[in-house]
Write an enzyme that holds these catalytic residues in place. Structure first.
Site, PDB file in Angstrom:
ATOM      1  N   ASN A 254       0.821  -1.221   0.000  1.00 52.53           N
ATOM      2  CA  ASN A 254       0.000   0.000   0.000  1.00 52.53           C
ATOM      3  C   ASN A 254       0.849   1.262   0.000  1.00 52.53           C
ATOM      4  OD1 ASN A 254       1.066   0.012   2.537  1.00 52.53           O
ATOM      5  ND2 ASN A 254      -0.865  -0.145   3.636  1.00 52.53           N
TER       6      ASN A 254
ATOM      7  N   GLU B 178       1.316   4.065   7.488  1.00 46.51           N
ATOM      8  CA  GLU B 178       0.270   3.605   6.583  1.00 46.51           C
ATOM      9  C   GLU B 178      -0.313   4.780   5.797  1.00 46.51           C
ATOM     10  OE1 GLU B 178       0.347   0.611   6.212  1.00 46.51           O
ATOM     11  OE2 GLU B 178      -0.100  -0.619   7.954  1.00 46.51           O
TER      12      GLU B 178
END
Ligand code: PGA
Length: 259
Positions: free
Chosen positions: A136, A143
């Protein structure tokens, strides 16, 4: 951002170790920032090989890992402390007292985060930060959505990351939170090398190197760093639009060095 097209994953690992070796030759007490995961295993193998052959020594170096899970018992095989012991400390002359990881077992995680930043600063800052990249686009456990100015702190892991981490926990639930260096912490390193291998990383590599600067792809923050190189194998580089340019630039640089 320099994109280096490597022949294969071993070539990428060797180029990363070449950079570590050159740095240690110039500065034996260099400070390295280190990743975990599957990608850097070849690099740790090559570091161990060169250490055994006597061409490289980590005896005076210090290392700071990017991240550590929160809440795992000491010595848990899935912890990054155990990973580093298995893959680097037991196989090289790096002193365990000079190998640092965020304190994922600390009672006060905010204080532990501040201490980690202080420790990096006291060591003189990171000379060479080596990174992997998540599916990702994460770097460390920053994140998507992470602040580009973030420092070491607690992060909740995304579902994509949890799914990717299951393999390290023998079918058990992987930890859902981690302490990670922030994006601003990473960007303070004097030099950064990101290793990307395998087709599963191709989207993230394209977003990082050729997409917009965006918190949605945390690795794109590396576009702000003056001395970042991406070491990509052919599969990880397969979706890059400007591959011809990288190839040409690489050939010309090699010619300049050889001249
Ligand atoms: P991997 O992880 O090397 O296991 O793919 C990379 C990362 O999450 O940074």
């Amino acid at each position: 951002m320099e994109v280096v097209l490597c022949q294969d994953a071993s070539d990428a690992a060797c180029r990363a170790v070449d950079a570590v070796e050159a740095l240690l030759r110039e500065k034996p007490d260099a400070v390295l920032g280190l990743p975990t995961g599957s990608t850097p295993l070849l690099m740790y193998g090559e570091l161990a090989r060169r250490c055994a052959a006597g061409t490289l020594s980590l005896a005076k170096a210090s290392t700071f890992n990017l991240d550590e899970y929160i809440g795992l018992p000491e010595g848990h095989p899935g912890s990054y402390a155990a990973y580093m012991k298995r893959n680097l400390i037991d196989k090289t002359d790096l002193r365990i007292s000079h190998a640092f990881l965020p304190a994922g077992r600390a009672k006060d995680l905010e204080a532990a985060s501040r201490e980690y930043e202080d420790r990096i600063r006291t060591a003189g800052g990171i000379d060479l930060q080596i990174l992997g990249i998540g599916l990702n686009g994460h770097i460390g456990f920053n994140e998507p959505g992470s602040s580009l100015k973030s420092r070491t702190r607690v992060k909740t892991l995304s579902s994509a990351t949890l799914a990717a981490n299951i393999k390290d926990f023998d079918g058990a639930e992987p930890p859902t939170m981690a302490l990670t260096m922030g994006i601003a912490t990473i960007l303070e390193a004097r030099r950064i090398l990101l290793i990307a291998t395998g087709a599963s990383k191709a989207d993230a590599v394209r977003e990082m190197a050729e997409g917009p600067l965006s918190a949605n792809c945390p690795a794109s923050a590396l576009q702000l760093h003056e001395k970042t190189a991406v070491l990509a194998d052919p599969s990880a580089a397969s979706l890059l639009k400007n591959k011809d340019y990288y190839q040409r630039s690489q050939a010309l640089q090699a010619r300049l060095k050889g001249a």
